[in-house]
Write an enzyme that holds these catalytic residues in place. Structure first.
Site, PDB file in Angstrom:
ATOM      1  N   TYR A  18       0.847  -1.190   0.000  1.00  0.00           N
ATOM      2  CA  TYR A  18       0.000   0.000   0.000  1.00  0.00           C
ATOM      3  C   TYR A  18       0.883   1.242   0.000  1.00  0.00           C
ATOM      4  O   TYR A  18       1.932   1.268   0.665  1.00  0.00           O
ATOM      5  CB  TYR A  18      -0.915   0.017   1.230  1.00  0.00           C
TER       6      TYR A  18
ATOM      7  N   ASP B 192      -0.654  15.945   5.689  1.00  0.00           N
ATOM      8  CA  ASP B 192      -1.537  15.256   4.752  1.00  0.00           C
ATOM      9  C   ASP B 192      -2.818  16.066   4.542  1.00  0.00           C
ATOM     10  O   ASP B 192      -3.896  15.698   5.020  1.00  0.00           O
ATOM     11  CB  ASP B 192      -1.862  13.863   5.299  1.00  0.00           C
TER      12      ASP B 192
ATOM     13  N   ASP C 120      -2.960   5.721  -2.765  1.00  0.00           N
ATOM     14  CA  ASP C 120      -3.916   6.718  -2.303  1.00  0.00           C
ATOM     15  C   ASP C 120      -3.879   7.905  -3.264  1.00  0.00           C
ATOM     16  O   ASP C 120      -2.872   8.602  -3.370  1.00  0.00           O
ATOM     17  CB  ASP C 120      -3.509   7.148  -0.888  1.00  0.00           C
TER      18      ASP C 120
ATOM     19  N   ASP D 132      -5.982  10.502  -3.071  1.00  0.00           N
ATOM     20  CA  ASP D 132      -6.676  11.629  -2.421  1.00  0.00           C
ATOM     21  C   ASP D 132      -8.035  11.880  -3.086  1.00  0.00           C
ATOM     22  O   ASP D 132      -8.807  10.961  -3.265  1.00  0.00           O
ATOM     23  CB  ASP D 132      -5.793  12.873  -2.435  1.00  0.00           C
TER      24      ASP D 132
ATOM     25  N   HIS E 294      -7.389   4.462  -4.805  1.00  0.00           N
ATOM     26  CA  HIS E 294      -8.674   4.873  -4.245  1.00  0.00           C
ATOM     27  C   HIS E 294      -8.801   6.390  -4.276  1.00  0.00           C
ATOM     28  O   HIS E 294      -7.815   7.128  -4.150  1.00  0.00           O
ATOM     29  CB  HIS E 294      -8.910   4.306  -2.841  1.00  0.00           C
TER      30      HIS E 294
ATOM     31  N   GLU F 299     -11.265   9.548  -2.707  1.00  0.00           N
ATOM     32  CA  GLU F 299     -12.164   9.804  -1.576  1.00  0.00           C
ATOM     33  C   GLU F 299     -13.179  10.891  -1.893  1.00  0.00           C
ATOM     34  O   GLU F 299     -13.053  11.620  -2.882  1.00  0.00           O
ATOM     35  CB  GLU F 299     -11.345  10.172  -0.340  1.00  0.00           C
TER      36      GLU F 299
ATOM     37  N   CYS G 198      -6.599  14.343   7.006  1.00  0.00           N
ATOM     38  CA  CYS G 198      -6.446  12.943   7.394  1.00  0.00           C
ATOM     39  C   CYS G 198      -7.804  12.402   7.804  1.00  0.00           C
ATOM     40  O   CYS G 198      -8.556  13.067   8.531  1.00  0.00           O
ATOM     41  CB  CYS G 198      -5.448  12.818   8.541  1.00  0.00           C
TER      42      CYS G 198
ATOM     43  N   ARG H  31     -13.260   5.631  -1.651  1.00  0.00           N
ATOM     44  CA  ARG H  31     -13.203   5.818  -0.204  1.00  0.00           C
ATOM     45  C   ARG H  31     -14.270   6.825   0.193  1.00  0.00           C
ATOM     46  O   ARG H  31     -14.415   7.869  -0.448  1.00  0.00           O
ATOM     47  CB  ARG H  31     -11.818   6.319   0.207  1.00  0.00           C
TER      48      ARG H  31
ATOM     49  N   GLU I  36     -13.857   4.748   5.574  1.00  0.00           N
ATOM     50  CA  GLU I  36     -12.855   5.302   6.485  1.00  0.00           C
ATOM     51  C   GLU I  36     -13.435   5.532   7.879  1.00  0.00           C
ATOM     52  O   GLU I  36     -14.605   5.888   8.047  1.00  0.00           O
ATOM     53  CB  GLU I  36     -12.304   6.611   5.911  1.00  0.00           C
TER      54      GLU I  36
ATOM     55  N   ASN J  14      -8.833   0.087   7.254  1.00  0.00           N
ATOM     56  CA  ASN J  14      -7.636   0.882   7.523  1.00  0.00           C
ATOM     57  C   ASN J  14      -7.269   0.742   8.992  1.00  0.00           C
ATOM     58  O   ASN J  14      -7.939   1.310   9.864  1.00  0.00           O
ATOM     59  CB  ASN J  14      -7.906   2.347   7.172  1.00  0.00           C
TER      60      ASN J  14
END
Length: 302
Positions: free
Chosen positions: A48, A62, A89, A91, A116, A118, A126, A161, A191, A213
């Site tokens: 990952y 982040d 990731d 974002d 993924h 989101e 985060c 996500r 999440e 996660n």
């Protein structure tokens, strides 16, 4: 030697096959290419690549400061290092739907097995911090549809996500997840689930794999792999764990240098030079050199 000889297409095919088998796939987070190789050596099923780790590697929080170019470039370096599939990731997709379309193609070209996207408002936060916001369902759906339409390899895993659980509750998260699957998502990353029963409810409500996660110091309890498998989870990630462990060790080493002036007491905690050379396959490079440069130059005058 050098990089994996397994093609990205084959990694994607294997990932899809293993997801269909119903087994739980473990994807520790790599913080650089060398740590990815260690993950493979230790027998895990995938790698990952965390947005939080990529940000932290640049000394940044982040909050959506990294660019597509930075993420794709670093993800390529990590993904090509092993035969394992790597998920990255992405974002919020780095912009509007057209940007999302470009994102998935760039990450396909970088050799990733999946990504993924989101549903947070950009700039994102985060997922385990308070104060985050999510976009409306229409905007979230447009992101996934754009990615699905732009994807060229049908085996590239498009994961959605959703961060809505922390804002509107579990029922809203299930409804959002269903809408994202209808839009083209192959898997769901819910999440900040708080209870094991929430993962189970999500898995029971959907016909696609779900990801758990297991990040430390967050909203979720740190469930074991056996607990998550029993709840119907298909993929589990530990996104920042190796970075946290490495940075913790580095901090202790620097403290020891300050107090003792040397690191003799910490030799037992270090990766031995021989282990590092074995991990990077040093012997293969030596063999390559001796096979290519197996000649001698004539001396002057001969």
């Amino acid at each position: 030697m050098l990089y994996s000889t397994t093609t990205p297409a084959e990694k994607r095919r294997v990932l899809r096959e293993r997801l269909a088998s119903g087994e739980l796939l473990r994807f520790p987070g790599a913080f650089n290419p060398l740590s990815a190789r260690l993950i493979a050596e230790k027998g895990f099923e995938g790698v990952y690549i965390s947005g939080a780790v990529l940000s932290a590697d640049l000394g940044l929080p982040d909050i959506g400061l990294t660019t597509l170019t930075e993420v794709a470039g670093r993800a390529k370096q990590i993904a090509r290092m092993t035969d394992l599939p790597a998920i990255v990731d992405a974002d919020t997709g780095f912009g509007e739907p057209m940007n999302v379309a470009r994102t998935i193609q760039e990450l396909e070209d970088a050799g990733l097995a999946g990504m993924h996207i989101e549903d947070q408002v950009n700039p994102k936060r985060c997922g385990h911090l308070d104060g985050k916001s999510v976009v409306d369902e229409s905007t979230a759906i447009k992101r996934i549809r754009a990615a699905a339409d732009a994807r060229r390899d049908e085996n590239f895993l498009l994961m959605a996500r959703t961060d809505i659980r922390a804002i509107e509750g579990l029922d809203a998260a299930i409804d959002r997840a269903k809408a994202l699957v209808d839009a083209g998502a192959d898997a769901i990353f819910p999440e900040a689930m708080r209870e094991l029963s929430e993962f189970e409810a999500m898995a029971n409500a959907l016909d696609v794999p779900i990801l758990a996660n297991m990040t430390e110091f967050g909203k979720s309890e740190l469930f074991s792999t056996s607990q998550l498998q029993s709840a119907g989870v298909s993929i589990v990630i530990w996104p920042v764990s190796l970075l946290r462990t490495a940075m913790g060790a580095a901090g202790r080493a620097l403290d020891t240098l300050n107090t003792d002036g040397h690191l003799t007491s910490m030799l037992g905690e270090m990766q031995h030079r021989a282990d590092l050379y074995e991990l990077i396959d040093y012997e293969s490079y030596n063999h390559f050199d001796s096979g290519v440069f197996n000649f001698t130059l004539d001396q002057p005058g001969r």
